[in-house]
Design a protein around this motif. Structure first.
Motif, PDB file in Angstrom:
ATOM      1  N   UNK A   1      32.975  65.506  42.266  1.00  0.00           N
ATOM      2  CA  UNK A   1      34.039  66.086  41.445  1.00  0.00           C
ATOM      3  C   UNK A   1      34.174  67.580  41.734  1.00  0.00           C
ATOM      4  N   UNK A   2      33.053  68.270  41.926  1.00  0.00           N
ATOM      5  CA  UNK A   2      33.101  69.692  42.281  1.00  0.00           C
ATOM      6  C   UNK A   2      33.784  69.891  43.628  1.00  0.00           C
ATOM      7  N   UNK A   3      33.564  68.990  44.570  1.00  0.00           N
ATOM      8  CA  UNK A   3      34.248  69.068  45.854  1.00  0.00           C
ATOM      9  C   UNK A   3      35.759  68.932  45.689  1.00  0.00           C
ATOM     10  N   UNK A   4      36.182  67.947  44.889  1.00  0.00           N
ATOM     11  CA  UNK A   4      37.618  67.744  44.662  1.00  0.00           C
ATOM     12  C   UNK A   4      38.234  68.980  44.029  1.00  0.00           C
ATOM     13  N   UNK A   5      37.566  69.526  43.008  1.00  0.00           N
ATOM     14  CA  UNK A   5      38.093  70.721  42.327  1.00  0.00           C
ATOM     15  C   UNK A   5      38.148  71.914  43.279  1.00  0.00           C
TER      16      UNK A   5
ATOM     17  N   UNK B   1      41.655  73.695  44.350  1.00  0.00           N
ATOM     18  CA  UNK B   1      41.855  75.108  44.036  1.00  0.00           C
ATOM     19  C   UNK B   1      42.167  75.911  45.292  1.00  0.00           C
ATOM     20  N   UNK B   2      41.500  75.582  46.398  1.00  0.00           N
ATOM     21  CA  UNK B   2      41.776  76.272  47.654  1.00  0.00           C
ATOM     22  C   UNK B   2      43.230  76.089  48.084  1.00  0.00           C
ATOM     23  N   UNK B   3      43.728  74.863  48.022  1.00  0.00           N
ATOM     24  CA  UNK B   3      45.108  74.611  48.449  1.00  0.00           C
ATOM     25  C   UNK B   3      46.104  75.360  47.571  1.00  0.00           C
ATOM     26  N   UNK B   4      45.832  75.453  46.268  1.00  0.00           N
ATOM     27  CA  UNK B   4      46.738  76.185  45.378  1.00  0.00           C
ATOM     28  C   UNK B   4      46.725  77.671  45.711  1.00  0.00           C
ATOM     29  N   UNK B   5      45.540  78.242  45.880  1.00  0.00           N
ATOM     30  CA  UNK B   5      45.449  79.675  46.190  1.00  0.00           C
ATOM     31  C   UNK B   5      46.068  79.991  47.545  1.00  0.00           C
ATOM     32  N   UNK B   6      45.870  79.116  48.505  1.00  0.00           N
ATOM     33  CA  UNK B   6      46.462  79.352  49.816  1.00  0.00           C
ATOM     34  C   UNK B   6      47.984  79.251  49.772  1.00  0.00           C
ATOM     35  N   UNK B   7      48.513  78.350  48.953  1.00  0.00           N
ATOM     36  CA  UNK B   7      49.965  78.255  48.810  1.00  0.00           C
ATOM     37  C   UNK B   7      50.531  79.525  48.174  1.00  0.00           C
ATOM     38  N   UNK B   8      49.818  80.101  47.210  1.00  0.00           N
ATOM     39  CA  UNK B   8      50.254  81.357  46.606  1.00  0.00           C
ATOM     40  C   UNK B   8      50.208  82.493  47.629  1.00  0.00           C
ATOM     41  N   UNK B   9      49.153  82.537  48.447  1.00  0.00           N
ATOM     42  CA  UNK B   9      49.063  83.563  49.482  1.00  0.00           C
ATOM     43  C   UNK B   9      50.193  83.426  50.496  1.00  0.00           C
ATOM     44  N   UNK B  10      50.525  82.191  50.881  1.00  0.00           N
ATOM     45  CA  UNK B  10      51.626  81.979  51.822  1.00  0.00           C
ATOM     46  C   UNK B  10      52.940  82.426  51.215  1.00  0.00           C
TER      47      UNK B  10
ATOM     48  N   UNK C   1      43.488  67.441  53.714  1.00  0.00           N
ATOM     49  CA  UNK C   1      42.738  66.255  54.120  1.00  0.00           C
ATOM     50  C   UNK C   1      41.379  66.222  53.415  1.00  0.00           C
ATOM     51  N   UNK C   2      40.730  67.384  53.290  1.00  0.00           N
ATOM     52  CA  UNK C   2      39.432  67.443  52.610  1.00  0.00           C
ATOM     53  C   UNK C   2      39.570  67.076  51.137  1.00  0.00           C
ATOM     54  N   UNK C   3      40.674  67.470  50.506  1.00  0.00           N
ATOM     55  CA  UNK C   3      40.915  67.088  49.112  1.00  0.00           C
ATOM     56  C   UNK C   3      41.010  65.578  48.990  1.00  0.00           C
ATOM     57  N   UNK C   4      41.765  64.957  49.898  1.00  0.00           N
ATOM     58  CA  UNK C   4      41.910  63.497  49.863  1.00  0.00           C
ATOM     59  C   UNK C   4      40.571  62.803  50.092  1.00  0.00           C
ATOM     60  N   UNK C   5      39.813  63.253  51.086  1.00  0.00           N
ATOM     61  CA  UNK C   5      38.532  62.618  51.394  1.00  0.00           C
ATOM     62  C   UNK C   5      37.525  62.823  50.259  1.00  0.00           C
ATOM     63  N   UNK C   6      37.568  63.976  49.615  1.00  0.00           N
ATOM     64  CA  UNK C   6      36.682  64.205  48.466  1.00  0.00           C
ATOM     65  C   UNK C   6      37.029  63.268  47.327  1.00  0.00           C
ATOM     66  N   UNK C   7      38.331  63.039  47.119  1.00  0.00           N
ATOM     67  CA  UNK C   7      38.735  62.071  46.100  1.00  0.00           C
ATOM     68  C   UNK C   7      38.274  60.666  46.430  1.00  0.00           C
ATOM     69  N   UNK C   8      38.316  60.302  47.719  1.00  0.00           N
ATOM     70  CA  UNK C   8      37.809  58.992  48.135  1.00  0.00           C
ATOM     71  C   UNK C   8      36.312  58.892  47.865  1.00  0.00           C
ATOM     72  N   UNK C   9      35.571  59.961  48.178  1.00  0.00           N
ATOM     73  CA  UNK C   9      34.126  59.956  47.924  1.00  0.00           C
ATOM     74  C   UNK C   9      33.825  59.846  46.439  1.00  0.00           C
ATOM     75  N   UNK C  10      34.651  60.492  45.611  1.00  0.00           N
ATOM     76  CA  UNK C  10      34.422  60.433  44.164  1.00  0.00           C
ATOM     77  C   UNK C  10      34.656  59.030  43.627  1.00  0.00           C
ATOM     78  N   UNK C  11      35.738  58.401  44.040  1.00  0.00           N
ATOM     79  CA  UNK C  11      36.034  57.045  43.562  1.00  0.00           C
ATOM     80  C   UNK C  11      35.199  55.992  44.270  1.00  0.00           C
ATOM     81  N   UNK C  12      34.624  56.339  45.429  1.00  0.00           N
ATOM     82  CA  UNK C  12      33.800  55.387  46.170  1.00  0.00           C
ATOM     83  C   UNK C  12      32.561  54.981  45.392  1.00  0.00           C
ATOM     84  N   UNK C  13      32.092  55.875  44.512  1.00  0.00           N
ATOM     85  CA  UNK C  13      30.889  55.588  43.734  1.00  0.00           C
ATOM     86  C   UNK C  13      31.137  54.566  42.640  1.00  0.00           C
TER      87      UNK C  13
END
Length: 281
Positions: free
Chosen positions: A174-178, A182-191, A207-219
């Motif tokens: 869950x920390x990975x997903x968050x 958060x990184x994608x939001x901050x980077x979009x603001x910077x852009x 892609x890392x957000x998606x894969x982290x979500x897969x890892x979270x639901x994989x459990x």
């Protein structure tokens, strides 16, 4: 009592004078804010008009270039270079002007202005809220990446060698997903504020957000309703002899050769096999 009342009266008169000054300052502030909004609208409209005219001029030059002489071709090339340079200037100018958010920011934040109006390294108060300036926001972004990377590394080591619990694994994922969201939001603001972040870097975080979500639901356990009718029974009775089967009376857990399985099941077999292997490990 009379002395205290006189002090209170003097303090009230002082507060009254300061309040009058505050009202005047606030009036000037609102006036400047309205002027700022008008200037922003005027600049945005002028830039859009310039872009349209330059685009038309560029197409006209491209069409005329095929029939131009040598001197005219050199002139066209110089004008094309000037047009390209002007477009770069427009990019820098638009970094200080409000603009429409992209699809991702609209979905996450809504139609809110995320433009930072100063390049200074400190913070300024603007429009009723604290707006971090560009360099300060970029610095906070770098610090966020550094601190969270260290925390995630320590958390990964702890989950691997110390905390062998399912709850800690779920908290870590869950920390990975968050973190990546958060990184994608901050980077979009910077852009949106003119940062030239590479597209592959932002795509990597999506892609890392998606894969982290897969890892979270994989459990989470696979619901029996998602599996074919015969699979839970076979998995439950895999250690017992069966009266019939293609393997000498014993049916493997993930046997997909049975006629009772639906035609679409071979498509799901790799995912179910990976899930089975993970639980075995």
């Amino acid at each position: 009592m009379s002395g205290q009342l006189e002090r209170c009266e003097r303090e009230w008169h002082e507060l009254e004078g300061e309040f009058q000054e505050l009202q005047e300052t606030h009036r000037i502030y609102r006036q400047k804010l309205e002027e700022l909004t008008s200037l922003q609208t005027l600049c945005s409209g002028s830039i859009n008009k310039q872009k349209t005219r330059l685009k038309d001029l560029k197409h006209t030059l491209q069409r005329y270039k095929h029939h131009a002489s040598r001197e005219e071709a050199e002139l066209i090339q110089q004008m094309s270079a000037n047009i390209k340079e002007r477009q770069n200037v427009f990019f820098d100018m638009e970094a200080y002007l409000p603009k429409k958010n992209g699809l991702y920011l609209n979905l996450v934040l809504g139609n809110v202005n995320v433009t930072l109006l100063s390049n200074q390294a400190n913070c300024v108060t603007f429009c009723g809220g604290v707006y971090q300036c560009r360099f300060a926001y970029k610095d906070e972004y770098e610090k966020f990446k550094l601190y969270l990377t260290i925390i995630l590394l320590l958390g990964a080591v702890a989950c691997r060698f110390v905390l062998h619990y399912r709850v800690t694994d779920e908290v870590f994922n869950f920390l990975l997903v968050w973190y990546y969201c958060t990184l994608t939001i901050r980077e979009s603001i910077l852009i949106s504020n003119g940062s030239r972040i590479k597209g592959w870097w932002v795509s990597h975080h999506y892609v890392s957000t998606f894969l982290s979500g897969v890892m979270l639901t994989w459990l989470c356990p696979v619901p029996a309703i998602l599996l074919p009718e015969g699979l839970p029974l076979q998995a439950a009775g895999s250690g017992r002899e069966e009266s019939s089967g293609p393997h000498g009376g014993r049916v493997p857990v993930l046997d997909v050769a049975g006629p009772h399985l639906p035609p679409a099941f071979p498509v799901l077999w790799p995912f179910l096999a990976a899930l089975q292997c993970r639980h075995v490990v």
